[in-house]
Design an enzyme around this catalytic site. Structure first.
Site, PDB file in Angstrom:
ATOM      1  N   GLU A 124     -18.637 -20.826  13.987  1.00 37.60           N
ATOM      2  CA  GLU A 124     -17.647 -19.756  14.120  1.00 37.60           C
ATOM      3  C   GLU A 124     -16.352 -20.282  14.749  1.00 37.60           C
ATOM      4  O   GLU A 124     -15.253 -19.840  14.389  1.00 37.60           O
ATOM      5  CB  GLU A 124     -18.231 -18.631  14.976  1.00 37.60           C
ATOM      6  CG  GLU A 124     -19.380 -17.886  14.293  1.00 37.60           C
ATOM      7  CD  GLU A 124     -20.140 -16.982  15.247  1.00 37.60           C
ATOM      8  OE1 GLU A 124     -19.732 -16.917  16.436  1.00 37.60           O
ATOM      9  OE2 GLU A 124     -21.140 -16.373  14.829  1.00 37.60           O
ATOM     10  N   SER A 153     -18.583 -41.849   9.616  1.00 39.25           N
ATOM     11  CA  SER A 153     -18.467 -40.964   8.458  1.00 39.25           C
ATOM     12  C   SER A 153     -18.954 -41.563   7.133  1.00 39.25           C
ATOM     13  O   SER A 153     -19.600 -40.861   6.360  1.00 39.25           O
ATOM     14  CB  SER A 153     -17.013 -40.502   8.294  1.00 39.25           C
ATOM     15  OG  SER A 153     -16.641 -39.664   9.354  1.00 39.25           O
ATOM     16  N   HIS A 212     -23.076 -27.506   3.155  1.00 39.24           N
ATOM     17  CA  HIS A 212     -23.101 -28.912   3.532  1.00 39.24           C
ATOM     18  C   HIS A 212     -22.251 -29.152   4.771  1.00 39.24           C
ATOM     19  O   HIS A 212     -22.633 -29.884   5.681  1.00 39.24           O
ATOM     20  CB  HIS A 212     -22.601 -29.779   2.375  1.00 39.24           C
ATOM     21  CG  HIS A 212     -22.518 -31.235   2.713  1.00 39.24           C
ATOM     22  ND1 HIS A 212     -21.355 -31.835   3.139  1.00 39.24           N
ATOM     23  CD2 HIS A 212     -23.460 -32.201   2.718  1.00 39.24           C
ATOM     24  CE1 HIS A 212     -21.587 -33.123   3.385  1.00 39.24           C
ATOM     25  NE2 HIS A 212     -22.852 -33.369   3.144  1.00 39.24           N
ATOM     26  N   SER A 213     -21.096 -28.529   4.826  1.00 36.95           N
ATOM     27  CA  SER A 213     -20.209 -28.597   5.980  1.00 36.95           C
ATOM     28  C   SER A 213     -19.268 -27.403   5.907  1.00 36.95           C
ATOM     29  O   SER A 213     -19.353 -26.580   4.983  1.00 36.95           O
ATOM     30  CB  SER A 213     -19.408 -29.914   5.991  1.00 36.95           C
ATOM     31  OG  SER A 213     -18.443 -29.905   4.951  1.00 36.95           O
TER      32      SER A 213
END
Length: 359
Positions: free
Chosen positions: A25, A111, A250-251
């Site tokens: 959020e 990453s 996923h993200s």
């Protein structure tokens, strides 16, 4: 499993779930730049983490926050990393969810996909050569198994007989690409007999399958850890591909409703969620009740919110840290760049929000 261990598994999963909701959020409100939730895969984190020794070296991908949380990583540091504030051990240089902790033997996440696999094998080989009483666990998604780094790592681990467990989280999707479109077979190894997935044929390492929603990966995780360590200098790699549903996107850069059905998500969320399954297990043994559930949910949310609010009050790291920690002694060209930045900020500082940065 003893009651206190099961309670720790459950509390870690629910605390992780609460942190996920608040930080997700937070990203949607523009407070942080990026986030990845762990909904539906919490069981793979805590079940495997409980099977490890405290000094076992962990190489994560980016959805293993529960492993670090199980080892006692503070909520304040989770928040500091995602906010990139002055308390962040990474000094604000990484994207959110790229955690790392030397004291808890958790290598900082990077990453690029699958790069941690050959790195983990190298670490395992070093441990073997040192005859250390330690093992390595390397986490990755089934999509990462399609990368060349994965196969290079598997092969080196097998030929060098490294003390490493390859832990592949198979949640059915590599971002938006379903398993059926990635490869034929399960992507990790061939199938054998009655649908039971047996892995490791191509690279001659051992493997089993598991139900990632259960959170009961403790027992066979311990078996694999012991097997991969073996006798000194006689270790072997092992591979574990648990199946578990990814409930979230996923993200925060992804909208999974574009490529999978609501029914599929509802099944993993309502019927096969690791948290609800473990709660029913504890209820059936009289280890938990609704009153304790309400109390824990309330206190866990309060803990997360306190850490969240503290992270927001922290300033950003000093701009001077842009130039540090690369060389033991700063070379002349970086000294010139640092001086140029300082001069620029003295002249045009009113155009930058310097009040939000540590001086």
């Amino acid at each position: 499993l003893p009651q206190e261990l099961v309670l720790k598994l459950y509390k870690t999963m629910t605390l992780l779930n609460t942190m996920d909701r608040i930080l997700y959020e937070s990203q949607r409100q523009g407070r942080i730049s990026f986030y990845m939730t762990n909904y539906g895969e919490e069981g793979t984190h805590v079940g495997s983490a409980a099977a490890l020794a405290d000094n076992d070296l962990v190489f994560g991908q980016y959805r293993e926050a529960g492993v670090l949380m199980y080892r006692g990583y503070p909520l304040e540091l989770f928040m500091a990393q995602c906010y990139g504030n002055a308390s962040d051990p990474g000094k604000g240089r990484q994207m959110p969810v790229h955690y790392g902790c030397r004291e808890r033997h958790f290598v900082t996440i990077s990453s690029p996909l699958a790069t941690q696999i050959p790195q983990a094998v190298g670490a395992a080989y070093a441990i073997k050569r040192a005859n250390a009483n330690q093992a390595v666990v390397c986490y990755f998604g089934e999509g990462a198994a399609s990368e060349g780094d994965a196969h290079a790592g598997f092969n080196f681990a097998a030929t060098l007989e490294c003390p490493i467990v390859f832990f592949c989280r198979n949640n059915g999707y590599a971002i938006s690409t379903p398993t059926a479109e990635q490869y034929r077979g399960d992507g990790i190894g061939e199938r054998r007999g009655r649908g039971r997935r047996r892995t490791g044929t191509a690279h001659r390492d051992g493997g089993t399958s598991g139900d990632g929603a259960r959170g009961w990966q403790h027992q066979w995780g311990r078996w694999h850890r012991g097997r991969c360590r073996g006798r000194p200098r006689r270790s072997r790699p092992a591979r574990v591909p648990p199946w578990g549903g990814r409930i979230g996107h996923h993200s925060t850069s992804d909208d999974s409703s574009a490529y999978r059905s609501v029914d599929e998500v509802n099944y993993w969320d309502k019927q096969d969620h690791p948290i609800s399954r473990l709660r029913h297990y504890m209820l059936g043994r009289g280890w938990w009740d609704e009153e304790r559930e309400k109390s824990w949910r309330k206190s866990s949310r309060r803990k997360v919110m306190e850490a969240f609010e503290a992270a927001e009050r922290q300033p950003k790291p000093s701009p001077r840290l842009l130039f540090s920690d690369v060389y033991a002694e700063m070379p002349p060209h970086l000294q010139r760049q640092q001086a140029a930045l300082a001069q620029h900020l003295r002249r045009y500082g009113e155009h930058y929000p310097l009040q939000h940065f540590e001086q």
